[in-house]
Enzyme design. Structure first.
Site, short mmCIF file in Angstrom:
data_model
loop_
_atom_site.label_atom_id
_atom_site.label_comp_id
_atom_site.label_asym_id
_atom_site.label_seq_id
_atom_site.Cartn_x
_atom_site.Cartn_y
_atom_site.Cartn_z
N GLY A 1 -22.24 38.09 0.78
CA GLY A 1 -21.88 36.73 0.39
C GLY A 1 -22.79 35.66 0.98
N LYS B 1 -23.21 39.63 -11.04
CA LYS B 1 -23.53 39.47 -9.60
C LYS B 1 -24.01 38.07 -9.23
CE LYS B 1 -22.36 42.53 -7.96
NZ LYS B 1 -20.90 42.86 -7.95
N HIS C 1 -19.82 37.82 -19.64
CA HIS C 1 -21.22 38.01 -19.22
C HIS C 1 -22.16 37.86 -20.42
CE1 HIS C 1 -20.43 39.15 -15.14
NE2 HIS C 1 -20.00 40.36 -15.37
N MET D 1 -11.57 34.81 1.22
CA MET D 1 -11.35 35.42 -0.10
C MET D 1 -11.38 36.94 -0.03
SD MET D 1 -13.36 34.07 -3.41
CE MET D 1 -13.28 35.42 -4.57
N GLY E 1 -21.71 35.38 -9.01
CA GLY E 1 -20.63 34.57 -8.46
C GLY E 1 -19.41 34.49 -9.37
N TRP F 1 -16.05 34.80 -7.49
CA TRP F 1 -15.85 33.57 -6.72
C TRP F 1 -15.23 32.51 -7.63
CZ3 TRP F 1 -20.51 31.31 -3.43
CH2 TRP F 1 -19.99 30.49 -2.42
N SER G 1 -27.84 42.25 -4.95
CA SER G 1 -26.41 42.52 -5.07
C SER G 1 -26.17 43.63 -6.09
CB SER G 1 -25.69 41.22 -5.49
OG SER G 1 -24.32 41.42 -5.57
P1 A3P Z 1 -23.36 40.13 -2.51
O1 A3P Z 1 -23.41 41.51 -3.07
O2 A3P Z 1 -24.73 39.52 -2.37
O3 A3P Z 1 -22.57 40.02 -1.25
P2 A3P Z 1 -19.96 38.85 -9.09
O4 A3P Z 1 -18.58 38.41 -8.77
O5 A3P Z 1 -20.63 38.01 -10.14
O6 A3P Z 1 -20.01 40.31 -9.39
O7 A3P Z 1 -20.85 38.60 -7.79
C1 A3P Z 1 -20.61 39.34 -6.62
C2 A3P Z 1 -21.37 38.67 -5.49
O8 A3P Z 1 -20.70 37.46 -5.14
C3 A3P Z 1 -21.39 39.54 -4.23
O9 A3P Z 1 -22.63 39.21 -3.58
C4 A3P Z 1 -20.18 38.98 -3.48
O10 A3P Z 1 -20.19 39.26 -2.10
C5 A3P Z 1 -20.36 37.49 -3.77
N1 A3P Z 1 -19.15 36.69 -3.52
C6 A3P Z 1 -17.90 36.88 -4.00
N2 A3P Z 1 -17.07 35.96 -3.51
C7 A3P Z 1 -17.79 35.16 -2.68
C8 A3P Z 1 -17.49 34.03 -1.83
N3 A3P Z 1 -16.26 33.56 -1.74
N4 A3P Z 1 -18.50 33.48 -1.14
C9 A3P Z 1 -19.76 33.95 -1.23
N5 A3P Z 1 -20.12 35.02 -1.98
C10 A3P Z 1 -19.13 35.61 -2.70
#
Ligand code: A3P
Length: 287
Positions: free
Chosen positions: A252, A45, A101, A225, A47, A50, A131
């Site tokens: 996000g 959680k 991870h 995205m 990023g 991303w 998250s």
């Molecule tokens: P939130 O739950 O706070 O919205 P991971 O990919 O490590 O599981 O992390 C998921 C988190 O990254 C989620 O956070 C998700 O919304 C956020 N996320 C994914 N893509 C993103 C982007 N392009 N910009 C900002 N946050 C992003």
């Protein structure tokens, strides 16, 4: 169901049993890296998804096909998960892109010999917790988080998947200096995605025109995205991820913990953070 039923213990941490197996872990333990492999490392959680969009776009010189033809779990696979051994990763052309991870100490022998490139993405642990709390409510392969206060205690004690956030971040910050590691935070990416993409491209030694950088950053904005069906987990059946409860692309943003944690929970979090991080000199974007 309890942690014991959902998770398997591995090197001192819990892994979700639905997506890890003794075969996949053995495969990872015996995996042979190449020096030009690119490994995105994250605590869950922070990023991960991303970065699984940004890195292929950079290495392909901004080609949209790099994120439109394969689901993100195949395009930048987790080396520890069950699908890794069946993806023929040995035959993929360089630069191969992976994610994990794992804590630094959990990495396999070839990682320490070959020293591939690492991008370590970190995020304010209060937002990681927030998250994660919502994610545990929607993902059926994770233990039900239970009441927030209880999940908070487990999170701060490291009794959650992939163990303690504190141990994870400290293990990677203290990695042997000979590794090529780029440290970047979710918050820096939120603040200035174009600058973050520029720096990641430099780290990956990929020279890109300003216009290409701009396009990549735009494509990787949360709102854009989120529309990519190869990245938004929309094909995952509702029995596994129920996005009507909480979307994978949830908010996000940085600082959503303020909408979840009470004043006393924040105080508790801060006191544990101060204690566990007292010897860490790294200047985090969220401090
Ligand atoms: P939130 O739950 O706070 O919205 P991971 O990919 O490590 O599981 O992390 C998921 C988190 O990254 C989620 O956070 C998700 O919304 C956020 N996320 C994914 N893509 C993103 C982007 N392009 N910009 C900002 N946050 C992003």
């Amino acid at each position: 169901m309890t942690e014991a039923e959902f998770y398997m213990p591995y090197k001192g941490v819990y892994l979700p049993s639905a997506i890890h197996s003794s075969e996949s872990l053995k495969y990872y333990e015996e995996f042979t890296f190449r020096p030009d492999d690119i490994v995105t490392v994250t605590y869950p959680k922070s990023g991960t998804t991303w970065m699984k969009e940004i890195v292929p776009l950079i290495t392909s010189g901004g080609d949209p096909k790099s994120v439109e033809t394969l689901h993100n779990w195949d395009r930048v696979p987790f080396l520890e998960e069950v699908q890794a051994p069946i993806l023929n990763l040995e035959e993929r052309p360089s630069p191969r892109m992976f994610s994990t991870h794992f804590h630094y100490s959990m990495m396999p022998p070839s990682f320490f010999e070959v020293k591939p490139k690492v991008i370590y993405v970190m995020r304010n642990p209060k937002d990681v917790f927030t998250s994660s709390f919502h994610y545990h409510e929607m993902a059926s392969f994770l233990v039900n988080p239970g009441p927030k206060g209880e999940f908070l205690r487990k999170f701060l004690d490291g009794k959650v998947m992939f163990g303690s956030w504190f141990d994870h971040i400290k293990s990677w910050l203290n990695a042997d200096g000979k590794h090529s590691i780029m440290y970047i935070s979710y918050e820096e990416m939120i603040m200035d995605l174009k600058d973050s993409v520029t720096r990641i491209a430099q780290f990956l030694e990929k020279s890109l025109d300003a216009e290409v950088i701009e396009k990549i950053a735009d494509r990787c904005l949360f709102k854009n995205m989120k529309q990519n069906n190869m990245s938004n987990y929309s094909v995952v059946p509702r029995e596994i991820m129920d996005q009507t409860k909480s979307e994978f692309f949830r908010k996000g943003i940085a600082g959503d913990w303020k909408n979840l944690l009470t004043a006393s929970e924040t105080e508790y979090f801060d006191s544990v953070y101060r204690d566990k991080m007292k010897d860490v000199t790294y200047k985090f974007a969220w401090d």
